[in-house]
Structure formats: C-alpha cells, structure tokens
Design a protein around this motif. Structure first.
Motif, PDB file in Angstrom:
ATOM      1  N   GLY A 152      -0.723  14.444  -5.295  1.00 45.34           N
ATOM      2  CA  GLY A 152      -1.339  14.202  -4.003  1.00 45.34           C
ATOM      3  C   GLY A 152      -0.973  12.842  -3.436  1.00 45.34           C
ATOM      4  O   GLY A 152      -0.753  12.697  -2.232  1.00 45.34           O
ATOM      5  N   ARG A 153      -0.881  11.854  -4.315  1.00 40.31           N
ATOM      6  CA  ARG A 153      -0.555  10.497  -3.861  1.00 40.31           C
ATOM      7  C   ARG A 153       0.854  10.398  -3.301  1.00 40.31           C
ATOM      8  O   ARG A 153       1.094   9.683  -2.319  1.00 40.31           O
ATOM      9  CB  ARG A 153      -0.697   9.509  -5.021  1.00 40.31           C
ATOM     10  N   VAL A 154       1.806  11.090  -3.929  1.00 42.15           N
ATOM     11  CA  VAL A 154       3.209  10.956  -3.498  1.00 42.15           C
ATOM     12  C   VAL A 154       3.674  12.129  -2.643  1.00 42.15           C
ATOM     13  O   VAL A 154       4.830  12.179  -2.233  1.00 42.15           O
ATOM     14  CB  VAL A 154       4.153  10.769  -4.708  1.00 42.15           C
ATOM     15  N   GLY A 155       2.773  13.094  -2.397  1.00 39.78           N
ATOM     16  CA  GLY A 155       3.144  14.225  -1.554  1.00 39.78           C
ATOM     17  C   GLY A 155       3.988  15.273  -2.252  1.00 39.78           C
ATOM     18  O   GLY A 155       4.692  16.036  -1.587  1.00 39.78           O
ATOM     19  N   ALA A 156       3.917  15.343  -3.574  1.00 40.64           N
ATOM     20  CA  ALA A 156       4.706  16.328  -4.326  1.00 40.64           C
ATOM     21  C   ALA A 156       4.038  17.696  -4.260  1.00 40.64           C
ATOM     22  O   ALA A 156       2.812  17.806  -4.375  1.00 40.64           O
ATOM     23  CB  ALA A 156       4.865  15.894  -5.780  1.00 40.64           C
ATOM     24  N   ARG A 157       4.850  18.731  -4.086  1.00 42.13           N
ATOM     25  CA  ARG A 157       4.329  20.098  -4.048  1.00 42.13           C
ATOM     26  C   ARG A 157       4.616  20.859  -5.338  1.00 42.13           C
ATOM     27  O   ARG A 157       4.251  22.031  -5.454  1.00 42.13           O
ATOM     28  CB  ARG A 157       4.945  20.877  -2.864  1.00 42.13           C
ATOM     29  N   LEU A 158       5.265  20.191  -6.292  1.00 39.15           N
ATOM     30  CA  LEU A 158       5.582  20.849  -7.556  1.00 39.15           C
ATOM     31  C   LEU A 158       5.461  19.852  -8.697  1.00 39.15           C
ATOM     32  O   LEU A 158       5.910  18.705  -8.582  1.00 39.15           O
ATOM     33  CB  LEU A 158       6.986  21.450  -7.534  1.00 39.15           C
ATOM     34  N   ASP A 160       1.606   4.639 -14.354  1.00 41.73           N
ATOM     35  CA  ASP A 160       1.028   3.295 -14.313  1.00 41.73           C
ATOM     36  C   ASP A 160       1.125   2.634 -12.945  1.00 41.73           C
ATOM     37  O   ASP A 160       0.649   1.504 -12.768  1.00 41.73           O
ATOM     38  CB  ASP A 160       1.721   2.408 -15.356  1.00 41.73           C
ATOM     39  N   LEU A 161       1.746   3.311 -11.986  1.00 37.68           N
ATOM     40  CA  LEU A 161       1.877   2.722 -10.654  1.00 37.68           C
ATOM     41  C   LEU A 161       0.520   2.691  -9.956  1.00 37.68           C
ATOM     42  O   LEU A 161      -0.237   3.667 -10.011  1.00 37.68           O
ATOM     43  CB  LEU A 161       2.867   3.526  -9.814  1.00 37.68           C
ATOM     44  N   ASP A 162       0.234   1.590  -9.293  1.00 43.00           N
ATOM     45  CA  ASP A 162      -1.024   1.504  -8.558  1.00 43.00           C
ATOM     46  C   ASP A 162      -0.890   2.226  -7.219  1.00 43.00           C
ATOM     47  O   ASP A 162       0.187   2.695  -6.836  1.00 43.00           O
ATOM     48  CB  ASP A 162      -1.451   0.051  -8.363  1.00 43.00           C
ATOM     49  N   ASP A 163      -1.990   2.327  -6.515  1.00 49.24           N
ATOM     50  CA  ASP A 163      -2.004   3.078  -5.258  1.00 49.24           C
ATOM     51  C   ASP A 163      -1.002   2.526  -4.253  1.00 49.24           C
ATOM     52  O   ASP A 163      -0.339   3.289  -3.531  1.00 49.24           O
ATOM     53  CB  ASP A 163      -3.404   3.066  -4.644  1.00 49.24           C
ATOM     54  N   SER A 164      -0.884   1.220  -4.198  1.00 50.25           N
ATOM     55  CA  SER A 164       0.044   0.606  -3.250  1.00 50.25           C
ATOM     56  C   SER A 164       1.477   0.995  -3.563  1.00 50.25           C
ATOM     57  O   SER A 164       2.262   1.323  -2.656  1.00 50.25           O
ATOM     58  CB  SER A 164      -0.111  -0.915  -3.290  1.00 50.25           C
ATOM     59  N   SER A 165       1.832   0.996  -4.856  1.00 52.68           N
ATOM     60  CA  SER A 165       3.194   1.347  -5.254  1.00 52.68           C
ATOM     61  C   SER A 165       3.478   2.821  -5.006  1.00 52.68           C
ATOM     62  O   SER A 165       4.576   3.188  -4.562  1.00 52.68           O
ATOM     63  CB  SER A 165       3.415   1.010  -6.733  1.00 52.68           C
TER      64      SER A 165
END
Length: 265
Positions: free
Chosen positions: A89-95, A49-54
């Motif tokens: 992709g938004r948070v840079g997670a690779r897994l 539920d986090l928006d792009d800014s968060s």
C-alpha cells in the motif's frame, strides 16, 4: 506486453562486492532507462526497514519514471503477509510474490491453506495479488492444490520453471500444471549440465534462448500478454572473477533478454 526487471536482474550490482552498490533508486532509474514498465523488489529485506518518508520517495520516483512497483518476499506467516500488504500500500504495488516456506517455517499443505485463507481477504479488499512462486521446496502439484483449496481471486502463482529443476520436475510439466493460476512470471534461462569429469551436475543461468527454458511453450500456455501478466527478468549469473566483469556481463544478459522478449511474437 508487461516486461519488468527484478532485483535478481541487478544481483551483482547491489551486492556488497560492487564498488558502489546500487540502491533501490538506482535500480528504478535503470529499469526506466531500459524501457521496462515494472520493477520487482524481490528478496530485498532492506525494504522492510525503510521509513514512511523513504517509501513515499520511492513510490514518487517510480511514478515519475513510469515504472510500476511489485514486491517479493518469502513466507506466509500471518504477521509477515500483513506487513507486506502494508508495504504494498505504501509503494503502490499491486502484486506481492512470496513462497510457502521461509527459514525454519515449512508449513505443510493444510497449514498453508489455513494461513492463506486467513490472510487473503485483506489482500482482496486492497486489490493486491499474492503470487506464490514455484520452487523446489514445494512440489508443483502441492502448490497448485494449495492455491485451488484457498480459492481466492487474489491468490495465484509466480511461475519460474527453472527453480523446479532442482527437484527433478520438468519445466514443461511445471508450466502445464500452473498455467491457469499464473499471475506473475520470472524469466530466466538456465543450463543443467554435468560437471567437469563425471560426478555431479550444475544448475546455472545462461542468456535467454541459449538454455533449457521452453519460453515459447510458456507463452503459449500462460498467454501473459493477453492476461496482463508481468514478466520479470532475472538471472542466475555466476561470479566472473571480479566485480566489474560480473556486472558488465549481468547488464549484457539483461539487454539480451529484453531484446529477446520484445522480439518474441
């Protein structure tokens, strides 16, 4: 060695019973303070539920703290996996850790293979790994068959031998069957003991090294350090009667586990 903390290492700290429940930002900060290099946001639906800014702020905080982010969810529905790939992709997670079943959706092996075969090309293009967790709801042999049938380099297994004990599968067997496909490890020790009296058993967490997790055998079979596999600390900590006592013990277990992992040859 890639050691991290997951939301399950903070379960009682972000639980509503806490005087001030921890936020994701709090947990990232505490992960960095503990010297751990990864924070896995696992079974924490609020992240959806986090928006792009968060999401951007969370990613920047983790980058500044030197903490890599991983995600964890449940289910392999097409839309759900696409949503978590977008979040990754938004948070840079690779897994992204997931599970074959979720709620009322319990696909058989054939359906699971179809769903995953359709979803994995997008994960491959994005350079994100999907790791399906060992869990009592899907036999280990079936999980391995699914992963091998899909045959994607972006698909693997999240190994947690403790979960499979509930299906009476032995930890050593779980480790041996999954080892070639493991891409993520959940580290939590456990005790399987008879309840007081003589009827029933309890499957509960305990400090690492004091229970039934054959951790040395896991390391020997999986070789997480050599393969760059993240080991995520989790706990099954029973309620201790009040929030403060439970949180205090939860932190003690985390400190103990981190020390034990770092001391393991």
């Amino acid at each position: 060695m890639v050691i991290g903390l997951g939301t399950y290492a903070f379960s009682w700290q972000w639980h509503p019973s806490a005087e001030r429940p921890s936020t994701l930002a709090d947990m990232v900060e505490r992960t960095a303070d503990a010297g751990a290099g990864v924070f896995q946001i696992c079974d924490y639906p609020a992240v959806e539920d986090l928006d792009d800014s968060s999401l951007h702020a969370l990613r920047r905080q983790a980058e500044r703290a030197g903490v890599a982010l991983e995600l964890g969810t449940r289910g392999i529905g097409s839309d759900h996996l696409a949503r978590y790939l977008e979040l990754a992709g938004r948070v840079g997670a690779r897994l992204v850790r997931s599970m074959v079943t979720a709620g009322e959706h319990r696909p058989d092996a054939d359906e699971a293979v179809r769903l995953l075969t359709a979803a994995l090309p997008a994960y491959e293009r994005a350079g994100v790994t999907l790791a399906l967790e060992t869990y009592e709801q899907v036999p280990v042999a079936t999980l391995v068959d699914i992963v091998e049938a899909v045959g994607s380099p972006a698909l693997g297994i999240c190994l947690d031998p403790a979960n499979c004990v509930a299906a009476l599968e032995l930890p050593l067997d779980t480790i041996a069957r999954t080892a070639p496909h493991v891409r993520n490890v959940h580290v939590k020790d456990f005790c399987f003991t008879r309840q007081t009296g003589w009827v029933g058993f309890s499957l509960l967490g305990c400090p690492l090294g004091e229970g039934l997790l054959p951790y040395a055998d896991l390391v020997a079979a999986v070789q997480p350090e050599q393969r760059g596999i993240s080991q995520i600390v989790e706990h099954w900590l029973p309620w201790q009667g009040d929030s403060a006592s439970t949180i205090r013990l939860e932190q003690q277990w985390t400190d103990h586990t981190l020390h034990t992992l770092r001391s393991t040859p």
